[in-house]
Write a protein that holds these residues in place. Structure first.
Motif: not given
Length: 206
Positions: A9-20
């Motif tokens: 759960i993060d509003d930063n799309e770059v971070m979400r994609k990185s963790w995915i």
């Protein structure tokens, strides 16, 4: 057994994609990502085991507010907080409220994965304990009133003769009820009975 789910759960799309990208390489996990707390609350299945990777600062509802809300609605999924703006006071606050860890951005990949493994194991163990307690409760509920009375006294370590005197029944009757009740609960000794009652939060039988 269904795969544990890691909720990002993060509003930063770059971070979400990185963790995915990082976490999907970990075998045994399903990964789902949400752009904010509301998205998570509306679409996640809380019944699935796993953990939450939660950003602290988000629009509308912060990570800290989400943690508090989940406690209010009795969702016990373990939380790992991630923040680029955290401080010691904030870390202490969320850990006291039950968070598994508090990590600063940028997060070391190995430490993140280790923390998530710990969180998932905590959730699986917690769910197993809850399932075992529900099973014990169901077994206890099958006892007759007299069996419960006998079991309660037997759990205190009282001898059959003493129990018979207190309940004003024969010692043979106590033996029968004690044997049947213990078998239903899977108990072999008075200590087993005491531990079962403690797990169920039963101190006495009215």
């Amino acid at each position: 057994m269904e795969l544990p789910v890691i909720r990002i759960i993060d509003d930063n799309e770059v971070m979400r994609k990185s963790w995915i990208f990082l976490l999907e390489d970990e075998s045994g996990w399903e990964v789902k990502a949400y752009e904010d707390a509301q998205d998570f609350l509306e679409h996640d299945d809380f019944e699935k085991p796993g953990a939450i990777l939660l950003d602290v600062r988000m629009p509308k509802m912060s990570g800290l507010e989400l943690q508090e809300y989940l406690q209010q609605i009795s969702v016990t999924l373990p939380i790992i907080f991630i923040s680029g703006h955290g401080d010691i006071d904030m870390a202490v606050h969320v850990l006291k409220r039950g968070a598994v860890d508090f990590l600063q951005k940028p997060v070391d990949d190995e430490r993140l994965i280790e923390a998530l493994h710990m969180a998932v194991q905590k959730d699986l163990q917690q769910r197993k304990k809850q399932s075992d307690n529900e099973r014990l409760r169901s077994q206890f509920d099958t006892l007759t009133t007299r069996e419960k009375e006998v079991i309660m006294l037997a759990a205190k370590g009282l001898m059959n003769k003493v129990i018979a005197g207190q309940l004003e029944i024969s010692e043979r009757t106590v033996q029968i009820h004690r044997g049947v009740g213990s078998k239903k609960l899977g108990a072999k000794t008075s200590v087993d009975l005491m531990q079962i009652l403690l797990r169920l939060g039963i101190e006495k039988y009215e």
